[in-house]
Enzyme design. Sequence first.
Site, PDB file in Angstrom:
ATOM      1  N   LYS A  54       0.848  -1.203   0.000  1.00 15.16           N
ATOM      2  CA  LYS A  54       0.000   0.000   0.000  1.00 15.16           C
ATOM      3  C   LYS A  54       0.878   1.245   0.000  1.00 15.16           C
ATOM      4  CE  LYS A  54      -3.839  -1.738   2.667  1.00 15.16           C
ATOM      5  NZ  LYS A  54      -4.312  -1.949   4.021  1.00 15.16           N
ATOM      6  N   GLN A  98      -5.357  -1.491   9.631  1.00 12.16           N
ATOM      7  CA  GLN A  98      -5.117  -2.833   9.105  1.00 12.16           C
ATOM      8  C   GLN A  98      -5.668  -3.888  10.056  1.00 12.16           C
ATOM      9  OE1 GLN A  98      -3.741  -3.519   6.042  1.00 12.16           O
ATOM     10  NE2 GLN A  98      -4.255  -5.637   6.503  1.00 12.16           N
ATOM     11  N   ASP A 121     -11.918   2.470   3.035  1.00 13.57           N
ATOM     12  CA  ASP A 121     -12.181   1.037   2.891  1.00 13.57           C
ATOM     13  C   ASP A 121     -13.676   0.784   2.647  1.00 13.57           C
ATOM     14  OD1 ASP A 121     -10.159  -0.786   2.831  1.00 13.57           O
ATOM     15  OD2 ASP A 121      -9.926  -0.941   5.006  1.00 13.57           O
TER      16      ASP A 121
END
Length: 302
Positions: A54, A98, A121
């Site tokens: 990422k 995460q 997200d």
Amino acid sequence: MSAKLIKGTEVREEILEEISAEVAQIKEKHGIVPGLVTILVGENPASISYVTLKIKTANQLGFKEIQDSQSEDISEEDLLALIDKYNKDDSIHGILVQLPLPKHINEKKVLNTIDPDKDVDGFHPVNVGRLMIGGSEVRFPPCTPAGIQELIVRSGIDTSGAEVVVVGRSNIVGKPIANMMLQKADGANSTVTVVHTRTKDLASHCKRADILIVAAGVPDLVKPEWIKPGACVIDVGVNRVGEKISEKTGKKIAILKGDVDFDKAKEIAGFITPVPGGVGPMTITMLMKNTLKSLKFKLGIA
Ligand code: NAP
């Protein structure tokens, strides 16, 4: 092989180029770049390698990237306070925590603390609701389903009126992609069926599909005879079925398999995604697209 391969690796490059060009334009006109923070708690090796990718992608695109690593024993209270700090930071447009988190932390509480307008997200209940309503309400479609839809649309497949069958009903893949494909919108307008472990005759549903999206996590679940000739098959499954030595690096790597018997299915389908190299590369790409979108919303140019 009769099916056309839908290569996520190629579509990813196409989208990253588009994002990069937009980032440069916005930077020149508004003097700001998208800001993404990734909060990593502990040292889960799989999380570390995902987060590393990422960061690499965000840097490549000219984003402001913050990697905020916290120790495994951070308290829930401190983690919530950290999220609140980034919620208030005007240079940050996307906040990503995460998963998985250590057991002493309530994952739901943490995710629900992220400002829905920075939830790139797309898992916050507000964004799930916005996705369900559709149209201009949608802010951040969740990344893997958004990647699936891009693969279908950019392959020139007509979704309007198409029979879409989704295998799997998870909150991160099955439910959102089903919801997205049934919206009254371009790249959607499909007739959608969702099947799962309680479905009585899985094969009969799959056989009807013009577009078959499989996200079950069961290697070779979908048999070649379940595929309608010429159908578009999107295999989301990533299953580790063994290990091998990489020819490139000489190191041990996992052998990955999808949920569809690829070798036989590719002789029947019209389009098919490989595993790896199909849906996989799209997730981080769409995360970047959502972060750019968040900045555009803030600037009133989305
Ligand atoms: P999940 O939460 O485990 O959900 C799996 C779904 O498939 C469930 O709804 C389950 O039904 C259904 N299912 C399982 N076995 C089935 C069977 N034999 N027949 C019919 N339905 C069955 O999994 P997920 O998170 O959605 O992920 C699915 C797969 O996609 C995994 O392999 C995962 O690694 C992969 N994935 C890839 C990406 C990516 O490439 N970027 C991203 C996310 C996930 P029930 O609800 O009835 O249990």
